[in-house]
Design a protein around this motif. Structure first.
Motif, short mmCIF file in Angstrom:
data_model
loop_
_atom_site.label_atom_id
_atom_site.label_comp_id
_atom_site.label_asym_id
_atom_site.label_seq_id
_atom_site.Cartn_x
_atom_site.Cartn_y
_atom_site.Cartn_z
N SER A 53 0.85 -1.19 0.00
CA SER A 53 0.00 0.00 0.00
C SER A 53 0.88 1.24 0.00
O SER A 53 2.09 1.17 0.25
CB SER A 53 -0.90 0.00 1.24
N PHE A 55 0.96 5.24 1.71
CA PHE A 55 0.35 6.15 2.69
C PHE A 55 0.78 7.58 2.36
O PHE A 55 1.96 7.83 2.12
CB PHE A 55 0.85 5.88 4.12
N ASP A 56 -0.17 8.50 2.40
CA ASP A 56 0.14 9.93 2.42
C ASP A 56 -0.03 10.39 3.86
O ASP A 56 -1.11 10.24 4.43
CB ASP A 56 -0.84 10.69 1.52
N VAL A 57 1.01 10.97 4.42
CA VAL A 57 1.02 11.27 5.85
C VAL A 57 1.23 12.76 6.08
O VAL A 57 2.07 13.39 5.43
CB VAL A 57 2.16 10.49 6.55
N ARG A 130 5.18 10.66 1.85
CA ARG A 130 4.59 9.43 1.31
C ARG A 130 5.48 8.23 1.69
O ARG A 130 6.70 8.33 1.68
CB ARG A 130 4.46 9.53 -0.20
N HIS B 25 -9.00 4.10 -1.31
CA HIS B 25 -8.25 4.74 -0.22
C HIS B 25 -9.19 5.21 0.88
O HIS B 25 -10.37 5.42 0.66
CB HIS B 25 -7.41 5.90 -0.75
N ALA B 33 -3.32 10.38 8.17
CA ALA B 33 -2.78 9.62 7.04
C ALA B 33 -3.93 9.12 6.17
O ALA B 33 -5.05 8.88 6.64
CB ALA B 33 -1.93 8.45 7.52
N GLU B 34 -3.64 8.99 4.90
CA GLU B 34 -4.56 8.40 3.93
C GLU B 34 -3.90 7.13 3.41
O GLU B 34 -2.74 7.16 2.98
CB GLU B 34 -4.82 9.40 2.78
N ARG B 35 -4.63 6.02 3.49
CA ARG B 35 -4.09 4.74 3.05
C ARG B 35 -4.64 4.38 1.67
O ARG B 35 -5.87 4.27 1.50
CB ARG B 35 -4.45 3.65 4.04
N ASP B 37 -4.84 1.44 -0.55
CA ASP B 37 -4.73 0.10 0.01
C ASP B 37 -4.58 -1.01 -1.03
O ASP B 37 -5.28 -1.01 -2.05
CB ASP B 37 -6.01 -0.17 0.83
#
Lengths: 156, 156
Positions: A53, A55-57, A130, B25, B33-35, B37
């Motif tokens: 996956s 992730f945008d953090v 990311r 997502h 955070a955005e996953r 996936d």
């Protein structure tokens, strides 16, 4: 909380550091590539499989409020940064034991793999970032969270 | 050989494109955070497990001499770039069928996952580059190579 430099040795009780230094490596592809091989223990149990996956953090406000910890009982979880920027890794031996907390500063060329059941805080970054993630999918509850009665504050 | 833009649809016969666009997502970590996936099919068979590695890759002289193709009969192989630079993905349906070759230009925000048994050429980059790789470890011969009687030349 003291912030420590991330090293394989320092992090060994919590999982793996994914980095070139100290890795087994060898040439492949007619000499056009060097493979740094098998850098962490991808550990998925109870009928699980592995997923990849992104992730945008986002960064959290400082001082960072540490009010919960989480762990994954059914699988390891690896993170590798996609920008060359430092980030933080916060783990503990037992959420209610304040003395068991450790905070590591990783470079943008270091990933980590939380061993199964390692207590950790979510990703901590200094700017929007990311990551690529390798962890478990499959049946069962793979998330355990503990709210802390008394929050800790981290001022990196 | 025409160089095509890398898209999920264009690459579907060969594996997955690992990118944010079009991915499932959702928000995690208290909104920090955005996953995106589960972006590819990690497929390891016959007693294998999954490993994570890093590759340092050097560019080849141009025009690029394509004189062998390889595939992995026991597992998929995912690559994600660690710099925001375009790179090339060269695959074919059958090594001896010149018309079956396809070359895709990926951005630095696109990874790919070769499906098990997809014929491909090693990584092609325009400057020294680093990738993270998710593929199989375990018993059995997971590498099949075919030397081409007549080399192809790629001038991107």
């Amino acid at each position: 909380m003291k912030i420590e430099k991330l090293t394989r040795k320092g992090f060994a009780a919590f999982g793996d550091v994914i980095e070139l230094a100290g890795a087994k490596h060898y040439g492949i592809n007619q000499g056009f590539a060097e493979r740094y091989d098998d850098l962490c223990n991808v550990d998925v149990i109870e009928g699980g499989a592995v997923k990849v996956s992104l992730f945008d953090v986002k960064p959290r406000p400082h001082p960072i409020c540490i009010d919960l910890m989480e762990r994954h009982p059914l699988g390891s979880q690896a993170f590798y940064p996609l920008q060359d920027e430092d980030w933080l890794v916060l783990v503990c031996g037992a959420p209610k034991d304040e003395n068991s907390y450790r905070c590591f500063r990783a470079t943008g060329k270091q990933g980590i793999n939380y061993a199964r059941n390692t207590w950790h805080f979510p990703l901590l970054v200094f700017a929007p970032s990311r990551f690529i993630i390798v962890d478990r999918k499959g049946p069962g509850n793979n998330l355990e969270e503990v709210m802390l009665e008394k929050a800790l504050f981290l001022a990196p």
